[in-house]
Design an enzyme around this catalytic site. Structure first.
Site, mmCIF file in Angstrom:
data_model
loop_
_atom_site.group_PDB
_atom_site.id
_atom_site.type_symbol
_atom_site.label_atom_id
_atom_site.label_comp_id
_atom_site.label_asym_id
_atom_site.label_seq_id
_atom_site.Cartn_x
_atom_site.Cartn_y
_atom_site.Cartn_z
ATOM 1 N N ASP A 187 -2.775 -0.530 3.940
ATOM 2 C CA ASP A 187 -1.509 0.162 4.185
ATOM 3 C C ASP A 187 -0.520 -0.740 4.925
ATOM 4 O O ASP A 187 -0.925 -1.659 5.638
ATOM 5 C CB ASP A 187 -1.721 1.384 5.087
ATOM 6 C CG ASP A 187 -2.642 2.398 4.461
ATOM 7 O OD1 ASP A 187 -2.701 2.448 3.233
ATOM 8 O OD2 ASP A 187 -3.289 3.122 5.236
HETATM 9 N N1 URA Z 1 -8.097 3.042 5.000
HETATM 10 C C1 URA Z 1 -6.864 3.348 5.398
HETATM 11 O O1 URA Z 1 -6.617 4.471 5.836
HETATM 12 N N2 URA Z 1 -5.905 2.424 5.326
HETATM 13 C C2 URA Z 1 -6.127 1.175 4.871
HETATM 14 O O2 URA Z 1 -5.206 0.345 4.831
HETATM 15 C C3 URA Z 1 -7.419 0.864 4.441
HETATM 16 C C4 URA Z 1 -8.385 1.827 4.508
#
Ligand code: URA
Length: 245
Positions: free
Chosen positions: A102
């Site tokens: 993310d």
């Molecule tokens: N889980 C998440 O919530 N975000 C990420 O970037 C990777 C795994």
């Protein structure tokens, strides 16, 4: 092995669609033989020609990036925000991230121009183990964490069993650090899992990917994976075992 039209496109000769046209109209040769089938697969050592001109196959590259927060896991962004490939200004090959982290998540991300390798790692069959460290609001109870370990219902189904460990707590601030190890890789999975037990994530970092970690790197830094590491990641994704490393 990769599809002929993809290799031609990756070499920058033509777009994927145009490359298909070139094949169908008999303008492409592999090892001296005209090929007209679109499904044909070629290896890096096959000699490809378009209109008798050799196609230079792009060298395969594999990188590990310590992605900082506030960066998009993509090769471009229509809003002009910084993307992970901006950390590789001198790499000519068209690398892209394997899966994604993310925007607000930091940590270990692999980038490559090897489509087959990328698909293999993303394949859920043996799901490479990923370790995340989350700072959460509130202090989860043992029962909360057990729920996550067993699998919890999210809107896209129940999560697979996970390893979850409370590593520290700050009672004054009302926060905790939780380590979550997953084999799955659903969208925003760690954030959604912790949210589901009432402890929203304040900060998230991917610390490990299989046997790879971030040792020796600061946020924004990267290194090329060794051939050994690439080979072991392949084995891990195909068999769930890493053999001797
Ligand atoms: N889980 C998440 O919530 N975000 C990420 O970037 C990777 C795994």
């Amino acid at each position: 092995m990769e599809r002929l039209q993809k290799v031609i496109a990756h070499a920058g000769v033509a777009s994927r669609r145009k490359a298909e046209e070139l094949i169908l109209t008999g303008r492409v040769k592999v090892n001296g033989k005209t090929i007209r089938e679109l499904g044909t697969k070629v290896s890096p050592t096959d000699k490809i020609e378009v209109d008798e001109v050799p196609v230079v196959q792009e060298e395969k590259r594999y990188f590990l990036l310590y992605k900082p927060r506030g960066i998009i896991s993509a090769v471009s962004d229509d809003k002009g925000r910084k993307v992970v490939t901006d950390f590789f200004p001198n790499i000519e090959e068209r690398i892209y991230p394997v899966g994604r982290l993310d925007y607000d998540t930091s940590g270990l991300l692999i980038l490559t121009n090897d489509g087959e390798f990328s698909n293999l790692l993303a394949h859920p069959r043996y799901g490479i183990k990923k370790l995340y460290i989350a700072k959460v609001k509130g202090i989860p109870t043992k029962e909360d964490l057990k729920k996550l370990e067993k699998g919890i219902h999210l809107e896209d189904g129940k999560t697979a069993p996970a390893k979850v460990k409370l590593t520290s707590t700050d009672k004054r601030k009302g926060t905790a650090i939780v380590e979550v190890t997953l084999h799955e890789g659903r969208n925003r999975q760690v954030r959604r899992m912790l949210e589901a037990i009432g402890h929203p994530v304040m900060k998230l970092k991917r610390e490990q990917y299989g046997f790879l970690n971030l040792h020796g790197l600061n946020a924004g830094e990267s290194r090329e994976l060794t051939l050994h590491e690439v080979k072991h990641l392949r084995t891990l994704a195909q068999t769930g075992k890493i053999g001797h490393i």
